[in-house]
Design a protein around this motif. Structure first.
Motif, PDB file in Angstrom:
ATOM      1  N   PHE A  78      15.490   8.068  -5.613  1.00 39.39           N
ATOM      2  CA  PHE A  78      14.827   7.261  -5.377  1.00 39.39           C
ATOM      3  C   PHE A  78      14.911   6.028  -6.385  1.00 39.39           C
ATOM      4  N   GLN A  79      15.313   4.815  -6.051  1.00 40.46           N
ATOM      5  CA  GLN A  79      15.395   3.750  -7.113  1.00 40.46           C
ATOM      6  C   GLN A  79      14.655   2.686  -6.401  1.00 40.46           C
ATOM      7  N   GLY A  80      13.732   1.964  -7.366  1.00 42.85           N
ATOM      8  CA  GLY A  80      12.950   0.849  -6.762  1.00 42.85           C
ATOM      9  C   GLY A  80      12.698  -0.101  -7.816  1.00 42.85           C
ATOM     10  N   THR A  81      12.505  -1.399  -7.560  1.00 40.05           N
ATOM     11  CA  THR A  81      12.315  -2.453  -8.279  1.00 40.05           C
ATOM     12  C   THR A  81      11.022  -3.199  -8.133  1.00 40.05           C
ATOM     13  N   TYR A  82       9.997  -3.092  -9.097  1.00 36.09           N
ATOM     14  CA  TYR A  82       8.546  -3.417  -8.650  1.00 36.09           C
ATOM     15  C   TYR A  82       8.321  -4.970  -9.292  1.00 36.09           C
ATOM     16  N   SER A  83       7.598  -5.674  -8.619  1.00 35.04           N
ATOM     17  CA  SER A  83       7.596  -7.058  -9.260  1.00 35.04           C
ATOM     18  C   SER A  83       6.094  -7.626  -8.933  1.00 35.04           C
ATOM     19  N   ILE A  84       5.567  -8.287  -9.536  1.00 31.55           N
ATOM     20  CA  ILE A  84       4.472  -9.014  -9.611  1.00 31.55           C
ATOM     21  C   ILE A  84       4.595 -10.575 -10.168  1.00 31.55           C
ATOM     22  N   GLY A  85       4.211 -11.571  -9.465  1.00 31.36           N
ATOM     23  CA  GLY A  85       4.108 -12.891 -10.159  1.00 31.36           C
ATOM     24  C   GLY A  85       5.358 -13.528  -9.815  1.00 31.36           C
ATOM     25  N   CYS A  86       6.134 -12.932  -8.958  1.00 26.25           N
ATOM     26  CA  CYS A  86       7.686 -13.636  -8.704  1.00 26.25           C
ATOM     27  C   CYS A  86       7.478 -14.952  -8.026  1.00 26.25           C
ATOM     28  N   PRO A  87       8.350 -15.924  -8.660  1.00 25.21           N
ATOM     29  CA  PRO A  87       8.148 -17.428  -8.178  1.00 25.21           C
ATOM     30  C   PRO A  87       8.377 -17.497  -6.774  1.00 25.21           C
ATOM     31  N   GLY A  88       7.548 -18.062  -6.045  1.00 27.41           N
ATOM     32  CA  GLY A  88       7.563 -18.355  -4.602  1.00 27.41           C
ATOM     33  C   GLY A  88       7.342 -17.370  -3.610  1.00 27.41           C
ATOM     34  N   ASP A  89       6.491 -16.214  -4.263  1.00 24.97           N
ATOM     35  CA  ASP A  89       6.315 -15.092  -3.435  1.00 24.97           C
ATOM     36  C   ASP A  89       4.928 -15.423  -2.664  1.00 24.97           C
ATOM     37  N   SER A  90       4.926 -15.768  -1.360  1.00 26.99           N
ATOM     38  CA  SER A  90       3.718 -16.391  -0.787  1.00 26.99           C
ATOM     39  C   SER A  90       3.574 -15.689   0.654  1.00 26.99           C
ATOM     40  N   ALA A  91       5.000 -15.342   1.265  1.00 28.98           N
ATOM     41  CA  ALA A  91       4.807 -14.945   2.794  1.00 28.98           C
ATOM     42  C   ALA A  91       3.946 -13.647   2.944  1.00 28.98           C
ATOM     43  N   GLY A  92       3.731 -13.001   2.137  1.00 28.54           N
ATOM     44  CA  GLY A  92       2.674 -11.769   2.427  1.00 28.54           C
ATOM     45  C   GLY A  92       1.272 -11.991   1.873  1.00 28.54           C
ATOM     46  N   ASP A  93       1.132 -13.194   1.745  1.00 30.29           N
ATOM     47  CA  ASP A  93      -0.557 -13.254   1.601  1.00 30.29           C
ATOM     48  C   ASP A  93      -1.704 -12.688   2.546  1.00 30.29           C
ATOM     49  N   VAL A  94      -1.164 -12.553   3.759  1.00 30.52           N
ATOM     50  CA  VAL A  94      -2.026 -11.889   4.838  1.00 30.52           C
ATOM     51  C   VAL A  94      -2.382 -10.544   4.172  1.00 30.52           C
ATOM     52  N   TYR A  95      -1.571  -9.783   3.681  1.00 32.87           N
ATOM     53  CA  TYR A  95      -1.893  -8.432   3.142  1.00 32.87           C
ATOM     54  C   TYR A  95      -2.865  -8.034   2.021  1.00 32.87           C
ATOM     55  N   MET A  96      -2.969  -9.252   1.250  1.00 30.34           N
ATOM     56  CA  MET A  96      -3.950  -9.522   0.211  1.00 30.34           C
ATOM     57  C   MET A  96      -5.393  -9.297   0.489  1.00 30.34           C
ATOM     58  N   ALA A  97      -5.677  -9.236   1.834  1.00 29.95           N
ATOM     59  CA  ALA A  97      -7.083  -9.230   2.292  1.00 29.95           C
ATOM     60  C   ALA A  97      -7.405  -7.457   2.495  1.00 29.95           C
ATOM     61  N   GLU A  98      -6.296  -6.834   2.531  1.00 30.89           N
ATOM     62  CA  GLU A  98      -6.736  -5.346   2.830  1.00 30.89           C
ATOM     63  C   GLU A  98      -7.633  -4.949   2.002  1.00 30.89           C
ATOM     64  N   THR A  99      -8.464  -3.827   2.280  1.00 32.35           N
ATOM     65  CA  THR A  99      -9.269  -3.089   1.433  1.00 32.35           C
ATOM     66  C   THR A  99      -8.566  -2.217   0.504  1.00 32.35           C
ATOM     67  N   SER A 100      -9.102  -1.944  -0.484  1.00 32.47           N
ATOM     68  CA  SER A 100      -8.214  -1.120  -1.790  1.00 32.47           C
ATOM     69  C   SER A 100      -8.206   0.172  -1.351  1.00 32.47           C
ATOM     70  N   GLU A 101      -8.943   0.851  -0.311  1.00 27.78           N
ATOM     71  CA  GLU A 101      -8.695   2.096   0.144  1.00 27.78           C
ATOM     72  C   GLU A 101      -7.054   2.477   0.458  1.00 27.78           C
ATOM     73  N   ARG A 102      -6.423   3.564  -0.127  1.00 29.62           N
ATOM     74  CA  ARG A 102      -5.218   3.882   0.080  1.00 29.62           C
ATOM     75  C   ARG A 102      -4.782   4.666   1.352  1.00 29.62           C
ATOM     76  N   ALA A 103      -4.135   4.149   2.115  1.00 30.78           N
ATOM     77  CA  ALA A 103      -3.717   4.791   3.484  1.00 30.78           C
ATOM     78  C   ALA A 103      -3.210   6.152   3.244  1.00 30.78           C
TER      79      ALA A 103
END
Length: 200
Positions: A78-103
């Motif tokens: 498995f290879q992954g690149t995690y990021s937060i605060g990326c410039p221009g990252d806004s298209a996923g805003d709708v998912y920020m309203a999800e509850t904190s419970e892990r699915a």
């Protein structure tokens, strides 16, 4: 395009999973079907899968996909690149309203899978993060993870849950220490036939 670091705190991960099997496509497709990705934005192309949303759901999904593939016993990378605060990252805003419970946590918490991992952390945009990183690494050691230095990275050997919990804590605490854009690269090997090095 907005070139300033974002403030919506959308987290994301662009990752690839490589089952060492003639049936690698089936392993990947089965894991994507079995894992609940409803709380993240998801896009898969011929190179990687990218997911975005709340930090806890990004780590929940990536850990679940790794465990779902590796529980078959096949050697998987498995290879992954995690990021937060990326410039221009806004298209996923709708998912920020999800509850904190892990699915996925209820269905994967009992899967025990030793892994070997290496990670590198890149805090950008300021922040007092070195003490934070050291504190989180010490916390991983206290929870049974074998931590050792490696060129350009830190090596972790232990249980998947403990290591991913530790990676999430390092990532979260670094972001909260003042880094406006944080990137972390992670490479994982599970079920490796190799006995070299410190493979768990």
């Amino acid at each position: 395009m907005n070139k300033q670091c974002g403030n919506s705190r959308i987290a994301g991960c662009s990752f690839s999973v490589h089952p060492m099997s003639d049936h690698f496509i089936q392993h990947i497709m089965d894991s994507l079907k079995e894992v609940d990705t409803s709380k993240v934005w998801l896009h898969t192309d011929d190179v990687t899968t990218t997911i975005r949303g709340r930090m806890e759901h990004v780590f929940d999904v990536t850990k679940a996909i790794l465990l779902t593939v590796s529980k078959s016993g096949v050697h998987v990378a498995f290879q992954g690149t995690y990021s937060i605060g990326c410039p221009g990252d806004s298209a996923g805003d709708v998912y920020m309203a999800e509850t904190s419970e892990r699915a996925n946590e209820p269905s994967i918490h009992s899967i025990q899978q030793p892994i070997a991992a290496k990670f590198s952390l890149y805090p950008m945009g300021g922040g007092n993060y070195m003490d934070t990183i050291y504190q989180q690494i010490d916390h991983m050691k206290e929870n049974g993870v074998n931590v050792s230095p490696a060129h350009y990275s830190t090596r972790l050997d232990g249980d998947t849950h403990q290591i991913f919990n530790g990676l999430e804590s390092v990532f979260r605490e670094t972001e909260q220490s003042g880094s406006s854009h944080t990137v972390m690269t992670v490479t994982v090997s599970a079920n490796s036939p190799s006995t070299k090095g410190n493979e768990a």
